[in-house]
Write an enzyme that holds these catalytic residues in place. Sequence first.
Site, mmCIF file in Angstrom:
data_model
loop_
_atom_site.group_PDB
_atom_site.id
_atom_site.type_symbol
_atom_site.label_atom_id
_atom_site.label_comp_id
_atom_site.label_asym_id
_atom_site.label_seq_id
_atom_site.Cartn_x
_atom_site.Cartn_y
_atom_site.Cartn_z
ATOM 1 N N CYS A 2 -4.728 -6.161 -10.585
ATOM 2 C CA CYS A 2 -4.078 -7.330 -11.174
ATOM 3 C C CYS A 2 -4.312 -7.335 -12.681
ATOM 4 C CB CYS A 2 -4.628 -8.630 -10.581
ATOM 5 S SG CYS A 2 -4.569 -8.737 -8.782
ATOM 6 N N ARG A 16 -0.405 -14.223 -14.903
ATOM 7 C CA ARG A 16 -0.994 -13.060 -14.245
ATOM 8 C C ARG A 16 0.045 -12.325 -13.412
ATOM 9 N NH1 ARG A 16 -4.047 -14.344 -9.460
ATOM 10 N NH2 ARG A 16 -4.969 -12.259 -9.652
ATOM 11 N N ASN A 79 -9.026 -8.578 -8.341
ATOM 12 C CA ASN A 79 -9.715 -7.627 -7.492
ATOM 13 C C ASN A 79 -10.842 -6.919 -8.245
ATOM 14 O OD1 ASN A 79 -9.975 -6.481 -4.945
ATOM 15 N ND2 ASN A 79 -8.684 -4.723 -5.437
#
Length: 323
Positions: A2, A16, A79
Amino acid sequence: MCTCITYENGDFYFGRNLDLEYSFGERVVITPRKYPLTFKRMESMGRHYGMIGMAAVMEEYPMYAEAVNEKGLCMAGLNFPGNAFYPVAGKKKYQVTPYEVIPWLLGQCSCVSEAVGYLKETDLVGVPFAPEVPLAPLHFMIADRKEAWVAEPVEEGLKLYENPFGVLTNNPPFPFHLMNLRQYLNLTARAPENRFGEGLDMEPFGQGMGAIGLPGDASPASRFVRAAFLRWNSRAPREERANVSQLFHILDSVSMVRGMVLTEEGREDVTTYSCCVNACTGVYYFKTYDNHRIQAVDMRREDLDGRELISYELPLGEDIRTL
């Protein structure tokens, strides 16, 4: 994988990409002030700040990937496999699970300084939502228009870092990214000067040569550098639509195209959705991999004193306008 960024140009924005090889049941979710928030090892909140973001709802619990509250405080989980560590039993004053930490902080904090104060006394504990729902390995960026911080739960404890770049990706831990960016001090959005040899008659032969060396691969370190460079060199009119468009363009530059990144199981890692929220107005914009039209949900148009979650399914099919 991400990428998360902040962006300020008049108003303050937080956005994001969520990169994943599967859907986790995500939808846009508004948690109003009177919706009860319960926690495994903390007292419940009967009243709190309202918030909006992308979440999976399990047993009526909003498990946010990212969110912003009505005060303009933003937070996202990204993550962090191989590094994230959650002790089963913590030693600090507050014991919060990783999936609880976003609503827990956004529910009671109006700014980053308040949230960091709580995090300094917090352990993120390894208590799953349910036995069949394992905890995701995550680290977090929390931001308002004044500052941004990173929180990383590692084996040594919950580490907190001030983030002057307003960008976060994935592994390695944040101190690596701070050091790695120093390798790109030569990059510039302007035409480069001749530093190769004094007296040599050399000039650039094309536009964009000042950024030769800007990484273009999909690794977390490269996406961090690329997103930071574009964020800091961004120029857009100080107007809502221009700002939203600009932030999505930056996110597009670090997005995952289906097929460019394969997991060990051979599955495609793609940008399942991109989002941009105006933290000043509470308007949450998003688009999905298969629907490029920017959609918007305005938190303040809903009843923020309500007692029920408000959710919006994502439009997944491509929406093409024929002229």
